[in-house]
Design an enzyme around this catalytic site. Structure first.
Site, mmCIF file in Angstrom:
data_model
loop_
_atom_site.group_PDB
_atom_site.id
_atom_site.type_symbol
_atom_site.label_atom_id
_atom_site.label_comp_id
_atom_site.label_asym_id
_atom_site.label_seq_id
_atom_site.Cartn_x
_atom_site.Cartn_y
_atom_site.Cartn_z
ATOM 1 N N GLY A 37 10.000 86.394 11.942
ATOM 2 C CA GLY A 37 8.862 86.691 11.075
ATOM 3 C C GLY A 37 8.443 85.468 10.275
ATOM 4 O O GLY A 37 8.248 84.373 10.814
ATOM 5 N N ASP A 77 4.582 88.893 21.521
ATOM 6 C CA ASP A 77 4.223 88.821 22.940
ATOM 7 C C ASP A 77 3.599 87.468 23.269
ATOM 8 O O ASP A 77 3.820 86.913 24.351
ATOM 9 C CB ASP A 77 3.248 89.940 23.303
#
Length: 317
Positions: free
Chosen positions: A226, A256
């Protein structure tokens, strides 16, 4: 020349994204800037590979009018794809960006339930489609067995193709236990669930990551952190890169995008650390653009140039 990256998305989605001034209960929420994207882990990976100049094929399980819409969106986006028909309706997810707070609200349905014949048909398709790399990405739909991705990995192994995995929970555990994974990309939370404990601090995280790689079940491990960036582990050791500073406009599909760029770089013969840097750049580029997994090629290349090459040589055992 990068190889053909063929992805399988067992539970794809149509992603609706929009903005609202404020999200409140009961009240009618007026939205603007609506967009529709074909989504789901493997779909996003294929779309980003195409955007970055690579070659991809997206295999999707699609059903009903929403499944036809999903394939229409892929067609419009120029993404080569192959549909595996199912009886249930392809799911629709929605993301609302609240302008007043900058917070993102994501509503993700569980999707259709597969019959045994349907999930077996998906795996059979992966035995015959063209591929140089096989990517299994995204959540499992109801009805699919926990070892679905492990079975997909076995198919890749039988075909002599590298297998890339991005999933979570029981599906991730089953696939890792089976081994034969060229690249796995869990988030930190998914990785902690896999090892069965909270990993406190960088040192403990790196030791656990290197331990998994040296077990032989996963060749390369990339853990997204993150706002703290990402971590790479190979047999030689671990490497961390901080998150690149960008203005966040949407987080859907950032992981992704990371996986797509890293897989594409590996398929082009780049070393793991260099591929990792491209993944970090693509993830940041995706965050800086609204919608699902929309990193622009020029942005990815510019962000990659911001990562010093010397930072890719500092492996910690």
């Amino acid at each position: 020349m990068p190889g053909l990256i063929t992805t399988l998305t067992p539970n794809p989605t149509i992603d609706l994204a929009c903005e609202a001034e404020k999200v409140r209960p009961i009240h009618k929420i007026r939205t603007t800037d609506e967009r529709h994207d074909p989504g789901g882990g493997g779909v996003n990976v294929a779309r980003v590979v195409q955007e970055l100049g690579g070659r991809a094929l997206a295999v999707v399980l699609s059903g009903g009018v929403t499944g036809r819409f999903l394939e229409e969106l892929l067609e419009e986006g120029g993404v080569p794809h192959r549909g595996v028909p199912i009886e249930g309706l392809t799911r629709i997810s929605q993301t609302v960006m609240e302008r007043s707070s900058g917070q993102e609200y994501r509503f993700v349905p569980e999707g259709p339930e597969l019959s045994e014949a349907e999930w077996k048909a998906a795996l059979s398709t992966m035995e015959e489609v063209d591929a140089d790399w096989i990517v299994g990405s995204g959540s499992l739909p109801r009805g699919a067995p926990e070892d679905f991705h492990a079975r997909l990995g076995a198919i890749a192994g039988k075909r002599g193709l590298p297998f890339v995995l991005d999933t979570s929970g029981a599906a991730l555990r089953a696939a890792v236990e089976a081994g034969g994974i060229a690249l796995a990309k869990p988030s930190l939370g998914e990785f902690e669930a896999l090892v069965g404990r909270k990993l406190e601090g960088e040192g403990e995280q790196q030791r656990a990551a290197v331990e998994l790689v040296r077990s032989g079940k996963v060749e390369i491990l990339a853990v997204t952190l993150g706002r703290d960036g990402a971590m790479l582990a190979t047999r030689e050791g671990a490497l961390r890169l901080p998150a690149l500073p960008v203005e966040a406009k949407g987080a859907v599909g950032a992981g992704d995008s990371f996986l797509a760029a890293m897989t594409m770089a590996l398929s082009d013969g780049k070393p793991a650390a260099e591929a990792f840097a491209w993944g970090v750049a693509a993830g940041a580029a995706a965050v800086s653009n609204a919608g699902t997994a929309h990193p622009r090629r020029g942005d990815v290349e510019a962000l990659r140039r911001k990562i010093p090459d010397e930072s890719l040589r500092e492996l910690a055992a």
